[in-house]
Design a protein around this motif. Structure first.
Motif, mmCIF file in Angstrom:
data_model
loop_
_atom_site.group_PDB
_atom_site.id
_atom_site.type_symbol
_atom_site.label_atom_id
_atom_site.label_comp_id
_atom_site.label_asym_id
_atom_site.label_seq_id
_atom_site.Cartn_x
_atom_site.Cartn_y
_atom_site.Cartn_z
ATOM 1 N N LYS A 5 1.019 -1.192 -0.076
ATOM 2 C CA LYS A 5 0.049 0.007 -0.058
ATOM 3 C C LYS A 5 0.883 1.153 0.115
ATOM 4 O O LYS A 5 1.812 1.337 0.756
ATOM 5 C CB LYS A 5 -0.811 -0.129 1.280
ATOM 6 C CG LYS A 5 -1.810 1.052 1.540
ATOM 7 C CD LYS A 5 -2.558 0.806 2.605
ATOM 8 C CE LYS A 5 -3.576 1.887 2.726
ATOM 9 N NZ LYS A 5 -4.384 1.806 4.140
ATOM 10 N N ALA A 6 0.694 2.112 -1.020
ATOM 11 C CA ALA A 6 1.377 3.470 -0.776
ATOM 12 C C ALA A 6 1.225 4.064 0.397
ATOM 13 O O ALA A 6 0.064 4.282 1.019
ATOM 14 C CB ALA A 6 0.897 4.246 -1.981
ATOM 15 N N SER A 48 -6.102 6.639 6.835
ATOM 16 C CA SER A 48 -5.533 6.376 8.005
ATOM 17 C C SER A 48 -4.100 7.046 8.297
ATOM 18 O O SER A 48 -3.327 7.483 7.542
ATOM 19 C CB SER A 48 -5.444 4.632 7.996
ATOM 20 O OG SER A 48 -4.486 4.440 6.966
ATOM 21 N N MET A 49 -3.988 7.039 9.742
ATOM 22 C CA MET A 49 -2.767 7.878 10.048
ATOM 23 C C MET A 49 -2.074 7.268 11.495
ATOM 24 O O MET A 49 -3.128 7.008 12.267
ATOM 25 C CB MET A 49 -3.152 9.398 10.349
ATOM 26 C CG MET A 49 -1.811 10.309 10.804
ATOM 27 S SD MET A 49 -2.178 11.742 11.513
ATOM 28 C CE MET A 49 -2.860 12.594 9.787
ATOM 29 N N GLY A 91 7.719 -0.567 13.864
ATOM 30 C CA GLY A 91 8.419 -1.724 13.232
ATOM 31 C C GLY A 91 7.309 -2.977 13.142
ATOM 32 O O GLY A 91 7.410 -3.562 11.990
ATOM 33 N N LEU A 92 6.408 -3.073 13.965
ATOM 34 C CA LEU A 92 5.365 -3.937 13.802
ATOM 35 C C LEU A 92 4.477 -3.712 12.625
ATOM 36 O O LEU A 92 4.072 -4.591 11.768
ATOM 37 C CB LEU A 92 4.661 -4.028 14.999
ATOM 38 C CG LEU A 92 5.377 -4.639 16.308
ATOM 39 C CD1 LEU A 92 4.170 -4.446 17.555
ATOM 40 C CD2 LEU A 92 5.592 -6.188 16.107
ATOM 41 N N ILE A 93 4.185 -2.433 12.379
ATOM 42 C CA ILE A 93 3.544 -1.964 11.107
ATOM 43 C C ILE A 93 4.028 -2.251 9.790
ATOM 44 O O ILE A 93 3.892 -2.886 9.046
ATOM 45 C CB ILE A 93 2.993 -0.634 11.456
ATOM 46 C CG1 ILE A 93 2.063 -0.255 12.603
ATOM 47 C CG2 ILE A 93 2.565 0.064 9.851
ATOM 48 C CD1 ILE A 93 1.549 1.121 12.623
ATOM 49 N N LEU A 94 5.401 -2.020 10.006
ATOM 50 C CA LEU A 94 6.095 -2.272 8.572
ATOM 51 C C LEU A 94 6.446 -3.778 8.469
ATOM 52 O O LEU A 94 6.169 -4.235 7.233
ATOM 53 C CB LEU A 94 7.445 -1.491 8.689
ATOM 54 C CG LEU A 94 7.445 0.039 8.786
ATOM 55 C CD1 LEU A 94 8.862 0.727 8.933
ATOM 56 C CD2 LEU A 94 6.792 0.518 7.214
ATOM 57 N N GLY A 97 2.954 -5.268 6.835
ATOM 58 C CA GLY A 97 2.576 -4.833 5.330
ATOM 59 C C GLY A 97 1.332 -4.030 5.354
ATOM 60 O O GLY A 97 0.791 -3.737 4.224
ATOM 61 N N ASP A 98 0.622 -4.146 6.564
ATOM 62 C CA ASP A 98 -0.637 -3.324 6.510
ATOM 63 C C ASP A 98 -0.293 -1.823 7.114
ATOM 64 O O ASP A 98 -0.242 -1.319 8.413
ATOM 65 C CB ASP A 98 -1.346 -3.857 7.483
ATOM 66 C CG ASP A 98 -2.885 -3.185 7.516
ATOM 67 O OD1 ASP A 98 -3.234 -2.481 6.492
ATOM 68 O OD2 ASP A 98 -3.736 -3.279 8.347
#
Length: 167
Positions: A5-6, A48-49, A91-94, A97-98
């Motif tokens: 996702k961009a 989303s932010m 780190g968890l977000i990256l 992949g979401d």
């Protein structure tokens, strides 16, 4: 490979500046198709932010943020994370992949921004800045700051700002 996702990495002062607000109003593909964006938008756009905070005040309660939302017709589903937990959460977000559409007040280092920009996690911003943010473009041109923002992979994927006041 999972479709990425961009994601734009944008820090607070750039977002709060109305000049860059246009860059948040559409995807990169939509920006290339559009030549003019006027505010407030006719239709509400929602993004989303992930917002890193240094204190107890969520960004949704900050008057400048409320004003930006009202003036632009852009809304955000904000996930606040305290500064102490930011590195782990990012780190968890990256890793998942979401990604959120926007990281604001992020704690990414320049090395991390360059790495994830080169991998396509963060979208290139230079064309959006040049097309949709004439005041920011003029400032960057006048002060010869493009090279400061341009990563080794030859893309601008973040706008870095150092703030002395706590968020």
């Amino acid at each position: 490979m999972k479709h990425k996702k961009a994601t734009a990495v944008i820090l607070a002062s750039a977002m709060m500046a109305s000049a860059l607000g246009a860059g948040l109003s559409c995807s990169a593909a939509e920006a290339q198709e559009s030549t003019a964006i006027t505010f407030p938008l006719e239709e509400t756009k929602n993004f989303s932010m992930l917002c890193v905070i240094n204190g107890n005040t969520p960004i949704e309660e900050v008057d400048a943020f409320k004003h930006l939302n009202e003036q632009s017709n852009i809304t955000f589903d904000v996930q606040d994370v305290h500064l102490d937990d930011a590195k782990e959460k990012q780190g968890l977000i990256l890793a998942s992949g979401d990604y959120p559409d926007v990281f604001i007040f992020s704690t990414f280092s320049k090395t991390e921004v360059d790495k994830y920009g080169a991998e396509g996690v963060f979208i290139p911003l230079e064309d959006l800045i040049r097309e949709q943010a004439p005041n920011l473009t003029a400032y960057l041109d006048k002060n010869d700051l493009w090279s400061y923002l341009t990563a080794p992979h030859r893309m601008v994927t973040s706008i870095i700002c150092r703030m002395s006041a706590p968020i």
